[in-house]
Design a protein around this motif. Structure first.
Motif, PDB file in Angstrom:
ATOM      1  N   LEU A 423       0.805  -1.134   0.116  1.00  0.00           N
ATOM      2  CA  LEU A 423       0.186   0.005  -0.176  1.00  0.00           C
ATOM      3  C   LEU A 423       0.930   1.397   0.108  1.00  0.00           C
ATOM      4  O   LEU A 423       1.877   1.218   0.420  1.00  0.00           O
ATOM      5  CB  LEU A 423      -0.976   0.059   1.218  1.00  0.00           C
ATOM      6  N   MET A 424       0.360   2.111  -0.466  1.00  0.00           N
ATOM      7  CA  MET A 424       0.904   3.727  -0.493  1.00  0.00           C
ATOM      8  C   MET A 424       1.264   3.939   0.708  1.00  0.00           C
ATOM      9  O   MET A 424       2.293   4.764   1.176  1.00  0.00           O
ATOM     10  CB  MET A 424       0.272   4.590  -1.201  1.00  0.00           C
ATOM     11  N   ARG A 425       0.474   3.709   1.842  1.00  0.00           N
ATOM     12  CA  ARG A 425       0.761   3.846   3.219  1.00  0.00           C
ATOM     13  C   ARG A 425       1.854   3.592   3.598  1.00  0.00           C
ATOM     14  O   ARG A 425       2.536   4.292   4.648  1.00  0.00           O
ATOM     15  CB  ARG A 425      -0.352   3.283   4.096  1.00  0.00           C
ATOM     16  N   TYR A 426       2.747   2.315   3.193  1.00  0.00           N
ATOM     17  CA  TYR A 426       3.973   1.902   3.751  1.00  0.00           C
ATOM     18  C   TYR A 426       4.849   2.133   2.827  1.00  0.00           C
ATOM     19  O   TYR A 426       6.078   1.370   2.890  1.00  0.00           O
ATOM     20  CB  TYR A 426       3.766   0.382   3.938  1.00  0.00           C
ATOM     21  N   THR A 427       4.956   3.344   2.264  1.00  0.00           N
ATOM     22  CA  THR A 427       6.239   3.506   1.220  1.00  0.00           C
ATOM     23  C   THR A 427       6.702   4.920   1.667  1.00  0.00           C
ATOM     24  O   THR A 427       6.266   5.742   2.380  1.00  0.00           O
ATOM     25  CB  THR A 427       5.643   4.055  -0.172  1.00  0.00           C
ATOM     26  N   MET A 428       8.104   5.078   1.399  1.00  0.00           N
ATOM     27  CA  MET A 428       8.701   6.520   1.425  1.00  0.00           C
ATOM     28  C   MET A 428       9.631   6.574   0.176  1.00  0.00           C
ATOM     29  O   MET A 428       9.699   5.839  -0.744  1.00  0.00           O
ATOM     30  CB  MET A 428       9.649   6.273   2.446  1.00  0.00           C
ATOM     31  N   ASP A 429      10.035   7.862  -0.153  1.00  0.00           N
ATOM     32  CA  ASP A 429      10.703   7.974  -1.355  1.00  0.00           C
ATOM     33  C   ASP A 429      12.211   8.818  -1.181  1.00  0.00           C
ATOM     34  O   ASP A 429      12.815   9.600  -1.748  1.00  0.00           O
ATOM     35  CB  ASP A 429      10.026   9.067  -2.281  1.00  0.00           C
ATOM     36  N   ASP A 430      12.593   8.495   0.380  1.00  0.00           N
ATOM     37  CA  ASP A 430      13.823   9.277   0.516  1.00  0.00           C
ATOM     38  C   ASP A 430      14.888   8.325   0.482  1.00  0.00           C
ATOM     39  O   ASP A 430      15.103   7.648   1.876  1.00  0.00           O
ATOM     40  CB  ASP A 430      13.598  10.165   2.052  1.00  0.00           C
ATOM     41  N   PRO A 431      15.807   8.236  -0.409  1.00  0.00           N
ATOM     42  CA  PRO A 431      16.667   7.022  -0.369  1.00  0.00           C
ATOM     43  C   PRO A 431      17.844   7.233   0.738  1.00  0.00           C
ATOM     44  O   PRO A 431      18.466   6.272   1.183  1.00  0.00           O
ATOM     45  CB  PRO A 431      17.128   7.218  -1.889  1.00  0.00           C
ATOM     46  N   GLU A 432      18.234   8.391   0.967  1.00  0.00           N
ATOM     47  CA  GLU A 432      19.328   8.786   2.156  1.00  0.00           C
ATOM     48  C   GLU A 432      18.815   8.242   3.154  1.00  0.00           C
ATOM     49  O   GLU A 432      19.577   7.660   4.165  1.00  0.00           O
ATOM     50  CB  GLU A 432      19.743  10.067   1.941  1.00  0.00           C
ATOM     51  N   LEU A 433      17.508   8.698   3.873  1.00  0.00           N
ATOM     52  CA  LEU A 433      16.992   8.046   4.997  1.00  0.00           C
ATOM     53  C   LEU A 433      16.908   6.673   5.059  1.00  0.00           C
ATOM     54  O   LEU A 433      17.034   6.150   6.205  1.00  0.00           O
ATOM     55  CB  LEU A 433      15.770   9.042   5.332  1.00  0.00           C
ATOM     56  N   ALA A 434      16.426   5.975   3.999  1.00  0.00           N
ATOM     57  CA  ALA A 434      16.195   4.569   3.859  1.00  0.00           C
ATOM     58  C   ALA A 434      17.484   3.889   4.024  1.00  0.00           C
ATOM     59  O   ALA A 434      17.463   2.959   4.802  1.00  0.00           O
ATOM     60  CB  ALA A 434      15.442   4.208   2.479  1.00  0.00           C
ATOM     61  N   ALA A 435      18.594   4.564   3.574  1.00  0.00           N
ATOM     62  CA  ALA A 435      19.942   3.900   3.671  1.00  0.00           C
ATOM     63  C   ALA A 435      20.395   3.912   4.970  1.00  0.00           C
ATOM     64  O   ALA A 435      21.089   3.000   5.555  1.00  0.00           O
ATOM     65  CB  ALA A 435      20.965   4.595   2.760  1.00  0.00           C
ATOM     66  N   LYS A 436      20.185   4.978   5.763  1.00  0.00           N
ATOM     67  CA  LYS A 436      20.608   5.266   7.284  1.00  0.00           C
ATOM     68  C   LYS A 436      19.740   3.893   7.988  1.00  0.00           C
ATOM     69  O   LYS A 436      20.469   3.503   8.888  1.00  0.00           O
ATOM     70  CB  LYS A 436      20.148   6.487   7.687  1.00  0.00           C
TER      71      LYS A 436
END
Length: 461
Positions: A423-436
């Motif tokens: 679901l869109m609810r469980y997505t993010m679009d910040d790759p730098e934050l995701a990498a951290k």
């Protein structure tokens, strides 16, 4: 008990003395070099003849083989179709302990069929009527690599039919439970464990009838777990055995799915096991299978962002990485390998550049522990940490998009298992934050405090 040499001499003497017998061949376990020899191996002998009828009509000729304790005429059965004109058999147990499964077969029938069985060995051919056959081998019985469709069918059959075990045990209908367990559910477990043995050996072995040789390939510890899935007439013992069966099937399925890069529907397994546990605790006077007073309620709450670490911790924890998509298998390996600093660098590179990715980071080498799932597809990122995996207290911590917090809108992401909906609810679009987040988890086995997480769990109310 007559020796093997004596029995072979007996067969040859009878054949050589009878002009109607043109050739003799043997099949079965005694021609299979991979089968351990013991005193219970029978002799599967075929006499090749012009006609079967004279032998069928002579009811005394089989007395030449010894004193018969008891026997069976399989081709006289009213339950099965026979072809007496071409092949006819006598199954004989002798008073010295030997057993002989004897057949007479016409020349035409033998020529048409002998090459179909690769465990045949010619013992005598008076007139060279039989084709030349290669050395006996059991390769026709080797475990075959399953297609993904067959794999999924096996998985679904196991979990679906576990429902029948649940209701049979609740009703205490032990004969039904035994039949369903041994002739339906267990057969799926046999298949899965045999596929595991096939993977281990490069699909170059047979696990034998009823998978009786599994212990050779999966190891004695796992084989003992398999033996623990058998049960007597005790309902309590049966319940324990059923859950042992589920646990073993689940671990074997994850192994096979990982090695063959197939998709395993873990949600189906968890739902089926939860249903089994619910039925086990269901009172005998229950009016409903799932009580309306204790219905599952799905809950979620936001874990707010905490203090961002001043610097990333050094070192890595003993996590095991699995590549769901296979696009990193050349660099990471695709199933359950302990992660290294080099592996982490590869992961972070993919995340920071939003390259398609499907990764599990598991705390246990058997891939049954708590884990983090990382997926990237169509420029969106999905992070999820599963805590208390495979228990009633299981909960999920996910990244989330606050704009869709109360929405069930599907995202355009292509899930790595090929079937789940993110679901869109469980997505993010910040790759730098995701990498951290991923790096912090690999180094600490904890959720990154510098990002808010969405917690999801189920309670029964």
């Amino acid at each position: 008990m007559r020796s093997e040499e004596e029995m072979y001499k007996l067969f040859m003497d009878i054949a050589k003395a009878d002009n109607r017998i043109l050739a003799v061949y043997m099949n079965g376990s005694r021609t299979n070099k991979n089968v351990p020899k013991d005193i219970f191996q029978d002799y599967d002998i075929v006499f090749v003849v012009e006609e079967t009828e004279p032998f069928i009509n002579d009811i005394f000729w089989i007395n030449k083989f010894g004193n018969i304790l008891y026997m069976q005429y399989p081709d006289e059965s009213v339950q099965y179709v026979s072809d007496k004109e071409n092949i006819y058999g006598w199954l004989m147990q002798f008073d010295d302990g030997n057993r002989v499964d004897l057949h007479v077969e016409t020349v035409i029938h033998a020529k048409e069929n002998i090459l179909k069985d690769k465990l045949c060995k010619v013992l005598l051919d008076k007139k060279n009527i039989l084709p030349e056959i290669p050395e006996a081998t059991d390769e026709d019985y080797y475990v075959k690599k399953p297609s993904e469709a067959l794999f999924r069918e096996c998985v679904n059959e196991f979990w679906w039919c576990s429902n029948n075990l649940a209701k049979g045990l609740w009703r205490e209908e032990m004969p039904y439970v035994q039949d369903m367990a041994n002739f339906v559910v267990r057969k799926q477990l046999e298949k899965m464990l045999s596929w595991k043995a096939g993977i281990i050996t490069g699909f170059s072995v047979s696990t034998g009838k009823s998978a009786k040789y599994l212990y050779k390939w999966i190891g004695m510890e796992e084989y003992q777990k398999y033996l623990d899935t058998y049960f007597s007439g005790s309902i309590k013992e049966a319940w324990e055995a059923v859950f042992n069966m589920c646990s073993l099937f689940n671990s074997a399925t994850e192994y096979v799915a990982g090695k063959l890069e197939y998709t395993y529907n873990g949600k189906e397994a968890k739902a089926a096991e939860a249903f089994l546990r619910r039925v086990r605790n269901l009172p005998k006077d229950a009016k409903e299978v799932i009580s309306r007073q204790l219905m599952p309620v799905h809950k979620q709450s936001v874990i707010p962002e905490g203090k961002t670490p001043e610097k990333m911790q050094e070192g890595i924890k003993a996590l095991y990485v699995s590549d769901l998509l296979g696009n990193l298998s050349g660099r990471l390996g695709n199933y359950g390998r302990k992660i290294t600093e080099e592996d982490l660098s590869v992961l972070l590179e993919y995340i920071q550049n939003k390259k398609d990715l499907g990764i599990l980071l598991d705390k246990e080498p058997d891939l049954e522990g708590d884990y983090m799932q990382v997926e990237i597809s169509n420029n969106l990122i999905f992070l999820q940490y599963i805590e208390n995996n495979l228990t009633s207290d299981e909960c999920a911590y996910s990244c989330f998009n606050p704009d869709y917090i109360d929405s069930d809108e599907w995202s355009p992401m292509d899930a790595a298992d090929g079937q789940s909906i993110i679901l869109m609810r469980y997505t993010m679009d910040d790759p730098e934050l995701a990498a951290k987040c991923v790096e912090y988890f690999v180094r600490t086995e904890k959720l990154y405090p510098g990002m808010a997480w969405l917690k999801n769990w189920t309670s029964y109310e």
